[in-house]
Design an enzyme around this catalytic site. Structure first.
Site, PDB file in Angstrom:
ATOM      1  N   ASP A  49       0.740  -1.246   0.055  1.00  0.00           N
ATOM      2  CA  ASP A  49       0.071   0.040  -0.109  1.00  0.00           C
ATOM      3  C   ASP A  49       0.707   1.288  -0.001  1.00  0.00           C
ATOM      4  O   ASP A  49       0.408   2.210  -0.914  1.00  0.00           O
ATOM      5  CB  ASP A  49      -1.082  -0.013   1.199  1.00  0.00           C
ATOM      6  CG  ASP A  49      -1.917  -1.449   1.231  1.00  0.00           C
ATOM      7  OD1 ASP A  49      -2.237  -1.513   0.133  1.00  0.00           O
ATOM      8  OD2 ASP A  49      -2.072  -1.799   2.259  1.00  0.00           O
ATOM      9  N   ASP A 193      15.368  21.408  -2.729  1.00  0.00           N
ATOM     10  CA  ASP A 193      14.537  21.103  -3.557  1.00  0.00           C
ATOM     11  C   ASP A 193      15.039  20.679  -5.001  1.00  0.00           C
ATOM     12  O   ASP A 193      15.031  21.767  -5.900  1.00  0.00           O
ATOM     13  CB  ASP A 193      12.994  21.680  -3.777  1.00  0.00           C
ATOM     14  CG  ASP A 193      11.962  21.199  -4.710  1.00  0.00           C
ATOM     15  OD1 ASP A 193      12.172  19.986  -5.149  1.00  0.00           O
ATOM     16  OD2 ASP A 193      10.751  21.423  -4.832  1.00  0.00           O
ATOM     17  N   HIS A 366       6.999  23.144  -8.373  1.00  0.00           N
ATOM     18  CA  HIS A 366       8.473  23.086  -8.026  1.00  0.00           C
ATOM     19  C   HIS A 366       9.304  24.020  -8.777  1.00  0.00           C
ATOM     20  O   HIS A 366       9.016  24.192 -10.028  1.00  0.00           O
ATOM     21  CB  HIS A 366       9.124  21.597  -8.242  1.00  0.00           C
ATOM     22  CG  HIS A 366       8.365  20.460  -7.174  1.00  0.00           C
ATOM     23  ND1 HIS A 366       8.903  20.327  -5.948  1.00  0.00           N
ATOM     24  CD2 HIS A 366       7.213  19.799  -7.355  1.00  0.00           C
ATOM     25  CE1 HIS A 366       8.261  19.347  -5.160  1.00  0.00           C
ATOM     26  NE2 HIS A 366       7.257  19.167  -6.036  1.00  0.00           N
TER      27      HIS A 366
END
Lengths: 554, 554
Positions: A49, A193, A366
């Site tokens: 899952d 990031d 982003h």
């Protein structure tokens, strides 16, 4: 003068992958955690899952953990909290919306009490040796922040997930001044990031999407059905705005879309003009040019509302020719085919589907290369650790930093578990802690491992063939069976002769074995496996799992 | 005057999908077939090797089949031939390279004799009522053609897979004059490639890739390893050219790359300057700046050479820091993640990987929107049937044709099996023939169906749990077992108590059943399934396949 300790950054997830972000910042015997996210399973993780990071390091050092700082409310940043909080008693620090989403998530997992503090962008928290500053950034969910972690050895800046949106829907833009000020004062290390490092230029503003919505809504003569990420509250805000302008009512369909919208509206992040929202049953009675349905399923997820609508399998909504369906998202890598299939089904039902990224109905959350450069040049860090990305993205983000003048030896392409250690005058990768992935299948956390996955894979490819018989130890004879049962191998009805031959071979092999006086069942089972493996491979070129089970009576 | 029959186009594959292209053209009681391709299995077709069209229509009408015309040598156009030729005795017409590849493919499938005629672009074949003209087009494999099928009711033009390359590597460009001349004389119906209808503008020329190779090869200081599609002979030709210019030797690695190159070289489609090619063992002894290795694996296929190299699992080649790896391909939809994984592994090994489409090391083989418009305006057909594409692509190609002035009612968005029927003055969809997909798993053609696939899926998600016991009918007692065996469910060692509880429940259920005098095993099995299903769902939230097997002794 107090004793000087070492400062460590220890990523436990999010490096060499997109997902399960989790990073330890440690100074001496005090540590804080940034984010606690999950990852979605890879294609070969049959039946799994979700995936969470192996955080045994935190369990082992739980006495030293001062708190968890969460940058925003996406699953890959909050999804491990329900597991972590069962193992570790700690305090959560996050902005208001992020906390609201964490609260809902924990409640779903039957965790009703936890310690938390809401922090506003611009505010700081002092904890032990650390001072942690929350800095506003733009992202595809409101109330996202980056962090400045001030330590006795210097400041670490963690961008969180960010983009630079000059015209954000909320009006709050990334805190350029704060990042620059930190850079001016001197930053020891930047963690930034890397998701979109492969994209040139700038990421478009969220408000561009709103302009496109206005156009599409005006042009549509019939109903509008729009799918997006439930967590993208600004996107939903812009749908509502476009609907109001074109005199459409809005109904939300899909459990998670409804949950997010409810929380965001309660906390004031989603502003809904009176009389705009109606129930789905009500909206379907309106004239088609007054209808706008907002739903989940932008990734072609099998059970989602849009997928069910596309398959003509939704309780309430079916496509009518002339409907405009807007998929306001791009497929996450791995979902390309399921999205394409959904689009095809919608076209087949007569809808006009607007879905390609070129159509302008979606922008990324982003930063692209130019924004990443800006971040590097604002913060001007001494050391740089690219985070939040697959390995090639970290490499390319590192190369970008080098182009901007950060020396190669000050750039660390780290891995989950790496200890990046700073002293007053140096930095290095100083070792490794336990890290990895824990697979969650139903209630089982970590009880499915490589062997179980390998079995599932083999079962999925050629199925299973089970041989059962009962032997009498005293008479040395077969007293029941052999029976052959298959699942996922061949249609039994069309393969009877092949299966009968198999039974004869089992009988032969067993009798030969019994006559020889061998009562070592393991050996017999191996022989049966060999004989049948060969038999079926010759007949079918398939290799099912063959499982002989022998029972014994006296 | 001869009796006038109806003309029919009957697509058996390739509509609403990319793959397994196959189309019947029928006039009266004569028919020809265009292409006979395969498709690769979807993600949910567990264990399936390939998918072929259901061609029962051809088998049922085999006496009327005059021949098969193959437009080019890609798998999705020739891959069904080995199956078709076992069922139907027919004649193949194709260009020289296409025939060479068909020959190799049939030989692999132990078909050593077949009837075939090599046809050059520009030549025609007369068969019954038909005259079939071969027309040169550009595509990502040499010797590709479109077809003009002249019939008593008019001319059908089938583009095959095409692009318009003004500067092709071979020097032979798409036969603009022939398509225009056909248009000038009058074309009844155009069937045109829809693959890239979602791409604006023009597709770049193959020779652009060569220019980029020259740049990359010049800049590389160490070895070059390049992966591409084995069938893209022009691409390999350009690699050889770039290698020669930079004084590198070339070695080919990977069975299919070697096969294609050998056939193409033998037939004169690949020109190799003397002394350029060397064996892989030899090349590895050269200085690194003289090495170029060409290989398969551009799609991240698990067993391919590049994937093995990336996983450090190749017999002969391992990545050295400084290697330049060029992936000269874009991921086919569905392969995005496996390609990304390969790229990541290569970076981890220290290679510099050039892979994004923006890097210019790959161009598509299919026409973009502007080229599709040109084709429509050259051929000026009365009727239009978009082919070779998923449903949304056919729709969008139809919309494009409408914009260019073809009346909506003359555009047919057909499906596999549709009969598009033409009389002198009209056309319509006049019915449907049997069509569909046949799944091939090993030697089994069509013996794996929905039930087997559903079982494989369920097995892959939660595994299987088998319960075995032997009952005595006379004593009404369990004489052996119950035993519980699992695969792909849980680690047995960590779940012993749960499995012991399960055994106790089976025993209880069985004894209760035996006491009640019930000897209907089917009923008992159902009860065991229910009891265990509930037990395991409570404990694990999983639903394994539960398979009780009962044996009986007197």
């Amino acid at each position: 003068m107090p004793k000087e300790h070492k400062l460590q950054i220890i990523p436990l997830g999010g490096l060499g992958e997109v997902g399960k972000n989790m990073t330890v910042i440690r100074y001496g015997n005090q540590m804080i955690l940034i984010d606690a996210g999950l990852a979605f399973p890879e294609d070969d993780m049959f039946g799994i899952d979700i995936v969470i990071p192996d955080y045994s390091y935190i369990i082992d050092n739980r006495d030293q953990l001062l708190g968890v700082f969460v940058t925003h409310g996406h699953e890959d940043h909050i999804g491990t909290l329900p597991y972590l909080l069962r193992d570790v008693d700690t305090h959560i620090y996050a902005t208001t919306l992020t906390l609201g989403l964490i609260h809902a998530k924990l409640k779903e997992n039957s965790i009703n009490k936890f310690q938390a503090t809401a922090v506003k962008p611009g505010e700081s928290i002092r904890l032990g040796h650390f001072k942690i500053e929350f800095i506003r950034v733009s992202h595809s969910i409101p109330d996202s922040v980056g962090l400045a972690i001030h330590t006795p050895l210097g400041t670490i800046v963690h961008t969180g997930d960010f983009k630079l949106d000059h015209t954000p829907v909320s009006g709050d833009i990334l805190d350029i001044h704060k990042f620059s000020e930190l850079g001016q004062k001197g930053v020891l290390c930047l963690m930034s990031d890397s998701t979109n490092v492969e994209r040139p230029g700038f990421t478009q503003s969220e408000s561009k999407v709103g302009q496109m919505f206005d156009e599409v809504f005006r042009a549509a003569k019939e109903r509008i059905i729009l799918a997006s990420f439930a967590s993208n509250v600004h996107r939903v805000q812009q749908v509502i705005a476009a609907a109001v302008k074109t005199d459409r009512k809005v109904a939300i369909v899909g459990r998670s879309m409804l949950n997010y919208a409810t929380i965001a509206a309660e906390l004031g992040y989603l502003k809904i003009p009176e009389g705009t929202m109606v129930d789905v049953d009500e909206i379907l009675n309106l004239p088609s040019n007054r209808i706008c349905i907002v739903t989940t399923g932008s990734q072609g997820e099998p059970m989602s509302a849009l997928t069910r609508i596309a398959m003509n399998d939704h309780k309430k909504i079916e496509i009518q020719p002339g409907d405009t369906v807007i998929i306001s998202a791009t497929p996450i890598p791995g979902n390309e085919k399921s999205v394409a299939k959904t689009v095809d089904l919608l076209f087949r039902q007569g809808a006009n589907v607007i879905h390609e990224s070129a159509s302008g109905v979606h922008v990324s959350g982003h930063a692209s290369r130019e924004e990443l450069k800006l971040m590097l040049n604002m913060v001007k860090p001494r050391y740089f650790v690219p985070v939040h990305g697959e390995y090639r993205m970290l490499i390319k983000h590192g190369q970008l930093a080098e182009q901007l003048g950060i020396p190669e030896e000050n750039i660390f392409i780290a891995e989950n578990g790496s200890i990046i250690e700073f002293t007053k005058n140096s930095a290095c990768i100083a070792g490794k802690v336990t890290s990895g992935r824990i697979l969650v299948d139903g209630l089982g956390v970590g009880d499915v491992g490589n062997i179980v996955l390998r079995d599932r894979k083999q079962l999925s490819q050629e199925g299973i063939l089970i041989v059962v018989m009962t032997l009498s130890r005293s008479s040395g004879r077969i007293v029941a069976g052999p029976d052959v049962v298959t699942r996922g191998f061949v249609y039994v009805r069309e393969s009877e002769s092949m299966l009968d031959e198999a039974k004869a071979k089992i009988r032969q092999t067993t009798e030969r074995c019994l006559v020889s006086g061998n009562i070592e069942w393991a050996l017999l089972k191996n022989q049966i496996r060999d004989v049948l493996g060969k038999h079926f491979y010759e007949k079918t070129r398939r290799r099912p799992v063959i499982l002989p089970i022998i029972q014994e009576v006296p």
